[in-house]
Design an enzyme around this catalytic site. Structure first.
Site, mmCIF file in Angstrom:
data_model
loop_
_atom_site.group_PDB
_atom_site.id
_atom_site.type_symbol
_atom_site.label_atom_id
_atom_site.label_comp_id
_atom_site.label_asym_id
_atom_site.label_seq_id
_atom_site.Cartn_x
_atom_site.Cartn_y
_atom_site.Cartn_z
ATOM 1 N N TRP A 191 0.865 -1.182 0.000
ATOM 2 C CA TRP A 191 0.000 0.000 0.000
ATOM 3 C C TRP A 191 0.901 1.232 0.000
ATOM 4 O O TRP A 191 1.852 1.303 0.775
ATOM 5 C CB TRP A 191 -0.924 0.052 1.230
ATOM 6 C CG TRP A 191 -1.639 1.374 1.250
ATOM 7 C CD1 TRP A 191 -2.658 1.766 0.434
ATOM 8 C CD2 TRP A 191 -1.319 2.513 2.078
ATOM 9 N NE1 TRP A 191 -2.993 3.072 0.698
ATOM 10 C CE2 TRP A 191 -2.198 3.541 1.685
ATOM 11 C CE3 TRP A 191 -0.382 2.754 3.073
ATOM 12 C CZ2 TRP A 191 -2.167 4.804 2.286
ATOM 13 C CZ3 TRP A 191 -0.349 4.011 3.674
ATOM 14 C CH2 TRP A 191 -1.239 5.018 3.280
ATOM 15 N N GLU A 232 -3.042 -2.798 -2.553
ATOM 16 C CA GLU A 232 -4.196 -2.207 -1.845
ATOM 17 C C GLU A 232 -4.523 -0.812 -2.363
ATOM 18 O O GLU A 232 -3.677 0.074 -2.359
ATOM 19 C CB GLU A 232 -3.875 -2.135 -0.340
ATOM 20 C CG GLU A 232 -4.991 -1.507 0.488
ATOM 21 C CD GLU A 232 -4.650 -1.452 1.986
ATOM 22 O OE1 GLU A 232 -3.513 -1.797 2.358
ATOM 23 O OE2 GLU A 232 -5.536 -1.044 2.753
ATOM 24 N N LYS A 234 -6.934 2.831 -2.537
ATOM 25 C CA LYS A 234 -7.562 3.770 -1.611
ATOM 26 C C LYS A 234 -8.161 4.921 -2.415
ATOM 27 O O LYS A 234 -7.619 5.292 -3.462
ATOM 28 C CB LYS A 234 -6.498 4.298 -0.637
ATOM 29 C CG LYS A 234 -7.061 5.048 0.552
ATOM 30 C CD LYS A 234 -5.984 5.307 1.605
ATOM 31 C CE LYS A 234 -6.594 5.956 2.834
ATOM 32 N NZ LYS A 234 -5.624 6.120 3.914
ATOM 33 N N ASP A 271 -9.815 -2.796 1.203
ATOM 34 C CA ASP A 271 -9.926 -2.292 2.575
ATOM 35 C C ASP A 271 -11.301 -1.657 2.702
ATOM 36 O O ASP A 271 -11.651 -0.762 1.916
ATOM 37 C CB ASP A 271 -8.800 -1.277 2.839
ATOM 38 C CG ASP A 271 -8.803 -0.749 4.261
ATOM 39 O OD1 ASP A 271 -9.881 -0.347 4.751
ATOM 40 O OD2 ASP A 271 -7.727 -0.706 4.887
ATOM 41 N N HIS A 274 -11.794 2.181 2.462
ATOM 42 C CA HIS A 274 -11.130 2.919 1.379
ATOM 43 C C HIS A 274 -12.007 3.278 0.196
ATOM 44 O O HIS A 274 -11.525 3.449 -0.915
ATOM 45 C CB HIS A 274 -9.923 2.112 0.871
ATOM 46 C CG HIS A 274 -8.773 2.140 1.813
ATOM 47 N ND1 HIS A 274 -7.527 1.662 1.494
ATOM 48 C CD2 HIS A 274 -8.676 2.611 3.074
ATOM 49 C CE1 HIS A 274 -6.707 1.817 2.526
ATOM 50 N NE2 HIS A 274 -7.388 2.380 3.500
ATOM 51 N N HIS A 298 -8.832 -6.098 4.045
ATOM 52 C CA HIS A 298 -8.509 -5.327 5.241
ATOM 53 C C HIS A 298 -9.853 -4.952 5.844
ATOM 54 O O HIS A 298 -10.476 -3.985 5.405
ATOM 55 C CB HIS A 298 -7.704 -4.076 4.898
ATOM 56 C CG HIS A 298 -6.241 -4.309 4.876
ATOM 57 N ND1 HIS A 298 -5.316 -3.289 4.816
ATOM 58 C CD2 HIS A 298 -5.533 -5.459 4.973
ATOM 59 C CE1 HIS A 298 -4.100 -3.809 4.837
ATOM 60 N NE2 HIS A 298 -4.199 -5.113 4.923
ATOM 61 N N ASP A 306 -12.373 9.082 8.428
ATOM 62 C CA ASP A 306 -11.402 8.109 8.922
ATOM 63 C C ASP A 306 -11.737 6.721 8.402
ATOM 64 O O ASP A 306 -12.892 6.304 8.442
ATOM 65 C CB ASP A 306 -11.381 8.086 10.453
ATOM 66 C CG ASP A 306 -10.405 7.038 10.949
ATOM 67 O OD1 ASP A 306 -9.206 7.165 10.639
ATOM 68 O OD2 ASP A 306 -10.834 6.063 11.592
ATOM 69 N N ASP A 308 -10.292 3.873 9.575
ATOM 70 C CA ASP A 308 -9.692 2.828 10.409
ATOM 71 C C ASP A 308 -10.247 2.728 11.826
ATOM 72 O O ASP A 308 -9.490 2.625 12.780
ATOM 73 C CB ASP A 308 -8.170 3.060 10.476
ATOM 74 C CG ASP A 308 -7.536 3.010 9.104
ATOM 75 O OD1 ASP A 308 -7.494 1.919 8.525
ATOM 76 O OD2 ASP A 308 -7.101 4.059 8.606
ATOM 77 N N ASP A 338 -7.606 -4.146 9.780
ATOM 78 C CA ASP A 338 -6.807 -2.924 9.673
ATOM 79 C C ASP A 338 -7.538 -1.767 10.339
ATOM 80 O O ASP A 338 -8.408 -1.151 9.727
ATOM 81 C CB ASP A 338 -6.525 -2.601 8.193
ATOM 82 C CG ASP A 338 -5.616 -1.392 8.045
ATOM 83 O OD1 ASP A 338 -5.078 -0.921 9.066
ATOM 84 O OD2 ASP A 338 -5.446 -0.911 6.905
#
Ligand code: RNT
Ligand code: ZN
Length: 431
Positions: A191, A232, A234, A271, A274, A298, A306, A308, A338
């Protein structure tokens, strides 16, 4: 004192639940058997707010942020491993560890990231072997002077690109070492944060450079029994709001093209934090897995900007696990977590997030899949809706409690007592 069910109560509740599920044609014993064989890869970076050991004073870069200052953050490898051991002891099953390159142990010597060697991870391997953990890995293409421009593998600066290419190559070899030593393939996931805060005029060239960099990194064939590569995507990060080179389309195209060209496959990493806030990865699995061999997840939770937050038992978490199970994808989906929250007990963050991922997985394994499908194929959407809603009220918790008891981990919220004791003895005394 908190109410705790006795072993007999747990067993009795399970037996009633088993009957209830059996009436729908669901075998709870089979579901638990399957669940016990599915590893979740716990991300080491929840334990120290993505600091690593290279330079713990360094600012977290790459457009990601860990906010909060709950006491007890791990300051070195021993503390991080102790915290991980605590977390694993409160989670049913045997699980993997997801490491980042900045968690190398170099014995106080400064080792540049493009020169990292397997030996810098020997302690991790020893520890993983003892605990029966497989290891997954990640190059760390952020929190570094050569990433300060916001660009790494897609940088216009050939020297900068080469440094990160060499770092990623070093990481694949370390991944190979993990896989060979531990007898289970390491998924090495790339990533990069590369992107622009404001509107670029050239969206094409950084992507072209990124493609070239990836081709150079992946040129050396590595036995897939030891190492698997993943990339990965995003949508945006802090300070890369307008453009990210490694977008979903970019990596989807890259991984599909790799598979189609007969080259060793590269896994696509999705993810869950993302994408656009209303876009979900659960709906992508069945499409993506038509064209790519394997996927790395993820599992995370996006909240506004955010990506995460600690994984909770949301509809989307359930949908991710349902899609994985319903599609028959368990052998092709690598489940990793993650998230990083520095405002709560970090061991608890791991335990809550991982137990939730497993709970969602169990709920998916307890579905009367055939019956639901038949209703759909027959066009009985009324029946499909009614049954799906009915399932939400079935005694799933009794099956989960029984599973925890059988696996020798605390049943229900009893795990919190152990975390509180650990906090008092171990975490509170850390500076
Ligand atoms: C960042 C990516 C990436 C990181 C870790 C620390 O947005 O999700 O996976 O979280 O590499
Ligand atoms: Zn991620």
């Amino acid at each position: 004192m908190r109410y705790q069910p006795t072993d007999n109560q747990i067993r009795e509740a399970y037996h009633l639940a088993r009957e209830r599920y059996a009436q729908l044609g669901v075998d709870t014993g089979q579901a638990l058997e399957t669940l016990s064989g599915i590893p979740i890869s716990l991300h080491c970076w929840q334990g120290d707010d993505v600091a690593g050991f290279e330079n713990p004073e360094a600012e977290l870069g790459g457009g990601i942020a860990a906010t909060g200052n709950h006491p007890g953050k791990a300051r070195n490898a021993e503390e991080l491993r102790r915290d991980l051991d605590k977390a694993y002891s409160l989670i049913p099953g045997t699980h993997r560890l997801n490491l980042h390159a900045i968690y190398a142990e170099t014995g106080g010597k400064r080792v540049e990231r493009d020169e990292l060697q397997p030996e810098h991870f020997a302690n991790w391997v020893e520890w993983a072997r003892q605990g029966g953990h497989g290891i997954d890995f990640n190059p760390t293409c952020f929190s570094h002077p050569l990433a300060e421009s916001g660009f790494t593998l897609a940088s216009y600066d050939a020297g900068v690109r080469q440094f990160w290419i060499d770092h990623c190559i070093a990481c694949r070899r370390i991944g190979q070492y993990f896989g060979r030593e531990l007898g289970t393939p390491c998924v090495t996931n790339i990533w990069i944060p590369d992107g622009f805060k404001d509107t670029p005029v050239d969206r094409k060239t950084p992507r072209l450079l990124l493609k070239e960099s990836l081709d150079a990194i992946l040129a050396e064939p590595i036995d897939p029994r030891h190492n698997l590569d993943a990339v990965e995507s995003k949508l945006f990060g802090l300070a890369s709001e307008s453009y990210v080179a490694g977008s979903h389309e970019f990596y989807l195209g890259y991984t599909v093209a790799r598979s189609a060209s007969g080259q060793p496959p590269v896994l696509l990493c999705l993810d869950s934090g993302h994408f656009h806030p209303t876009e979900v990865i659960s709906d992508k699995l069945s499409s993506v897995l038509l064209y790519v061999d394997e996927v790395l997840l993820h599992v995370s939770r996006g909240v506004r900007w955010d990506s995460d937050h600690v994984v909770t038992l949301t509809d989307e978490l359930q949908a991710i696990m349902q899609e994985t199970v319903r599609g028959g994808f368990l052998g092709r989906v690598h489940l990793g977590l993650d998230f990083f929250d520095a405002s709560i007990n970090r061991v608890a963050a791991w335990v809550v997030g991982t137990r939730n991922a497993l709970r969602a997985l169990l709920m998916a394994l307890l579905e009367p899949a055939e019956q639901l499908r038949e209703l759909e194929v027959e066009g009985d959407f009324t029946g499909r809706l009614a049954l799906l809603e009915e399932l939400k009220g079935l005694p799933f918790g009794a099956v989960w409690d029984y599973y925890c008891m059988r696996q020798g981990v605390p049943v229900g919220i009893a795990y919190l007592d152990e975390i509180r004791a650990y906090e008092a003895q171990e975490l509170a005394v850390r500076g």
